[in-house]
Design an enzyme around this catalytic site. Sequence first.
Site, PDB file in Angstrom:
ATOM      1  N   HIS A  20       0.872  -1.194   0.000  1.00  0.00           N
ATOM      2  CA  HIS A  20       0.000   0.000   0.000  1.00  0.00           C
ATOM      3  C   HIS A  20       0.900   1.233   0.000  1.00  0.00           C
ATOM      4  CE1 HIS A  20      -3.814   2.104   1.801  1.00  0.00           C
ATOM      5  NE2 HIS A  20      -3.071   2.970   1.123  1.00  0.00           N
ATOM      6  N   HIS A  22       1.427   4.886  -2.370  1.00  0.00           N
ATOM      7  CA  HIS A  22       1.092   5.774  -3.496  1.00  0.00           C
ATOM      8  C   HIS A  22       2.384   6.423  -3.972  1.00  0.00           C
ATOM      9  CE1 HIS A  22      -3.266   5.677  -2.483  1.00  0.00           C
ATOM     10  NE2 HIS A  22      -2.781   5.431  -1.276  1.00  0.00           N
ATOM     11  N   HIS A 200      -9.468   1.234  -1.472  1.00  0.00           N
ATOM     12  CA  HIS A 200      -9.431   1.851  -0.152  1.00  0.00           C
ATOM     13  C   HIS A 200     -10.864   1.812   0.390  1.00  0.00           C
ATOM     14  CE1 HIS A 200      -5.576   3.369  -1.439  1.00  0.00           C
ATOM     15  NE2 HIS A 200      -5.424   4.171  -0.407  1.00  0.00           N
ATOM     16  N   GLU A 203     -11.362   3.657   5.724  1.00  0.00           N
ATOM     17  CA  GLU A 203     -10.325   4.530   6.304  1.00  0.00           C
ATOM     18  C   GLU A 203     -11.058   5.617   7.088  1.00  0.00           C
ATOM     19  OE1 GLU A 203      -8.062   6.751   3.415  1.00  0.00           O
ATOM     20  OE2 GLU A 203      -6.414   7.185   4.804  1.00  0.00           O
ATOM     21  N   ASP A 281       1.805   3.939   2.887  1.00  0.00           N
ATOM     22  CA  ASP A 281       0.793   4.815   2.288  1.00  0.00           C
ATOM     23  C   ASP A 281       1.433   5.987   1.523  1.00  0.00           C
ATOM     24  OD1 ASP A 281      -1.781   5.505   1.592  1.00  0.00           O
ATOM     25  OD2 ASP A 281      -2.422   6.138   3.588  1.00  0.00           O
ATOM     26  N   ASP A 282       1.789   7.045   2.241  1.00  0.00           N
ATOM     27  CA  ASP A 282       2.391   8.237   1.618  1.00  0.00           C
ATOM     28  C   ASP A 282       3.572   8.682   2.485  1.00  0.00           C
ATOM     29  OD1 ASP A 282       0.217   8.889  -0.484  1.00  0.00           O
ATOM     30  OD2 ASP A 282      -0.914   8.640   1.371  1.00  0.00           O
TER      31      ASP A 282
HETATM   32  N1  ADE Z   1      -4.383   8.920  -1.791  1.00  0.00           N
HETATM   33  C1  ADE Z   1      -3.161   8.947  -1.262  1.00  0.00           C
HETATM   34  N2  ADE Z   1      -3.202   8.550   0.009  1.00  0.00           N
HETATM   35  C2  ADE Z   1      -4.489   8.248   0.291  1.00  0.00           C
HETATM   36  C3  ADE Z   1      -5.165   7.773   1.431  1.00  0.00           C
HETATM   37  N3  ADE Z   1      -4.544   7.529   2.591  1.00  0.00           N
HETATM   38  N4  ADE Z   1      -6.496   7.590   1.358  1.00  0.00           N
HETATM   39  C4  ADE Z   1      -7.148   7.843   0.218  1.00  0.00           C
HETATM   40  N5  ADE Z   1      -6.555   8.289  -0.881  1.00  0.00           N
HETATM   41  C5  ADE Z   1      -5.236   8.483  -0.847  1.00  0.00           C
HETATM   42 ZN    ZN Z   2      -3.626   4.815   0.500  1.00  0.00          ZN
END
Ligand code: ADE
Ligand code: ZN
Length: 341
Positions: A20, A22, A200, A203, A281-282
């Site tokens: 996971h 991005h 997703h 969340e 994630d990011d």
């Molecule tokens: N795009 C990038 N990170 C995300 C996240 N945590 N939830 C939804 N979209 C995303």
């Molecule tokens: Zn994500």
Amino acid sequence: MNKDFLLENFINGIPKAELHLHIEGTFEPELMFKIAKRNNISIKYSSVEELRNAYSFNNLQDFLNIYYAGANVLVTQEDFYDLTKAYLDKVHLQNVQHCEIFFDPQTHTSRGIGFGTIINGIHKALVEAKEQDGITSKLIMCFLRDLDSDSAMKTLEEAIPFKDWIMAVGLDSAEVGNPPSKFTEIFNHARNNGFITVAHAGEEGPADYIWEALDLLKVSRIDHGNNSLDDKKLVDELVRLKVPLTICPLSNYKLRVVKDLKNHPLKKMMNMGLVITINSDDPAYFGGYINENYCAIAEALELSKEDIYLIAKNSINASFLNDNEKELLYKKVDAYMELNK
Ligand code: ADE
Ligand code: ZN
């Protein structure tokens, strides 16, 4: 030696997969400024430090606003290559053996960037990482769920010529008010064209969205899935079907899905029999790549070596590698565990 230090070393060395991630979320401010300069694009912040200081979020939308603004400086194939290469170099040092990377084409095509420009740049870096470092990878193309389904369909049609390079389609961006059911037809079309599906869900959105992702989008994994815990029947179903959840601890903390990592439900989820993986994630926005996520949650929840071993194995099992490839990686993890008992 200090117990936490030993576990940190164990985490750093264990072979693992990231599922996971991005690619636009790996855009470190230093690289962002460099690429912006190269493309003659101005950034709203005057320095790397000022930009980093803006990374304080109250919720998902707060983050998405900054994340999409950052992605605006990506223009050329070289930009997408540099972005992807920087991530791969980083996680090679974290013993990531395999990664499954999300990319958001609509973020770029809506600005006039060609689909080919994006995917050729990313793909080139993935091929090189396999050749140079032995890291394997898959690409997952995400649809932005806050855009309409016509835009998603157009994007899917653009992706079909690149089918050999894209393993799966996913669903990301602003969750609440944009349920999976909005994309049933798109995901049907994607599956008919041979794409695996993920989404997703749960969340910020309700457990119902996770049901929809399973029942309507026929997903193989749920990204996040935290809110599954609100629905006992759903948890039973996820356990019965062994649907993996890609959990992102530092993301959950930074986006206030959990108040404190000590309250994170990850261990509870494991105890309930859910298939849990740990991911970043990011990472450029949330303060840590995959190993920092493992370490932070391990410390907060006092996870054991055996927990980490199980999570690393889950990451391989939950990947879209074939059985032979999985077998090779299991052997690596087992050998590592044997050496570090
Ligand atoms: N795009 C990038 N990170 C995300 C996240 N945590 N939830 C939804 N979209 C995303
Ligand atoms: Zn994500």
